[in-house]
Motif scaffolding. Structure first.
Motif, PDB file in Angstrom:
ATOM      1  N   LEU A  14     -52.543 -30.080 -40.833  1.00 32.18           N
ATOM      2  CA  LEU A  14     -53.877 -29.220 -41.169  1.00 32.18           C
ATOM      3  C   LEU A  14     -55.209 -30.257 -40.469  1.00 32.18           C
ATOM      4  N   ARG A  15     -54.923 -31.387 -40.437  1.00 29.20           N
ATOM      5  CA  ARG A  15     -56.053 -32.009 -39.751  1.00 29.20           C
ATOM      6  C   ARG A  15     -55.796 -32.164 -38.202  1.00 29.20           C
ATOM      7  N   ARG A  16     -54.622 -32.144 -37.819  1.00 26.90           N
ATOM      8  CA  ARG A  16     -54.321 -31.939 -36.452  1.00 26.90           C
ATOM      9  C   ARG A  16     -54.641 -30.807 -35.856  1.00 26.90           C
ATOM     10  N   ALA A  17     -54.446 -29.757 -36.558  1.00 26.04           N
ATOM     11  CA  ALA A  17     -54.765 -28.284 -36.332  1.00 26.04           C
ATOM     12  C   ALA A  17     -56.511 -28.081 -36.204  1.00 26.04           C
ATOM     13  N   ILE A  18     -57.254 -28.828 -37.075  1.00 21.72           N
ATOM     14  CA  ILE A  18     -58.637 -28.852 -37.006  1.00 21.72           C
ATOM     15  C   ILE A  18     -58.995 -29.560 -35.616  1.00 21.72           C
ATOM     16  N   GLY A  19     -58.535 -30.583 -35.456  1.00 25.49           N
ATOM     17  CA  GLY A  19     -58.707 -31.343 -34.279  1.00 25.49           C
ATOM     18  C   GLY A  19     -58.474 -30.871 -33.042  1.00 25.49           C
ATOM     19  N   GLU A  20     -57.365 -29.872 -32.987  1.00 23.66           N
ATOM     20  CA  GLU A  20     -57.003 -29.161 -31.686  1.00 23.66           C
ATOM     21  C   GLU A  20     -58.170 -28.031 -31.633  1.00 23.66           C
ATOM     22  N   ARG A  21     -58.558 -27.468 -32.585  1.00 19.08           N
ATOM     23  CA  ARG A  21     -59.758 -26.371 -32.551  1.00 19.08           C
ATOM     24  C   ARG A  21     -60.901 -27.030 -31.967  1.00 19.08           C
TER      25      ARG A  21
END
Length: 77
Positions: A14-21
């Motif tokens: 989830l943190r990686r997805a936020i960072g990618e956004r």
């Protein structure tokens, strides 16, 4: 209401997805990490950590969302 999983293995994804956004929006606007960290009054490494999906404070995400003029919800959806 749902129960949490038995472990926290879902959090890094989830943190990686936020960072990618965050990274995608920054790039969409044609901004560098330097421009964002300076405008948000953060350390260079902090913006790098966000984009890598590291654990960060809510206030950090709020600052970045403000600078990018994007609702925080767009990053954490």
């Amino acid at each position: 209401m749902r129960d949490l999983p038995d472990d926290d293995n879902w959090l890094p994804d989830l943190r990686r997805a936020i960072g990618e956004r965050v990274r995608a929006e920054r790039r969409r606007q044609g901004l560098t990490q330097d421009q964002v960290w300076q405008a948000a009054h953060l350390d260079r490494g902090t913006v790098q950590n966000v984009e890598r999906g590291e654990e960060v404070k809510l206030g950090t995400l709020l600052r970045i969302a403000w600078v990018l003029d994007v609702p925080l919800a767009d990053f954490v959806r």
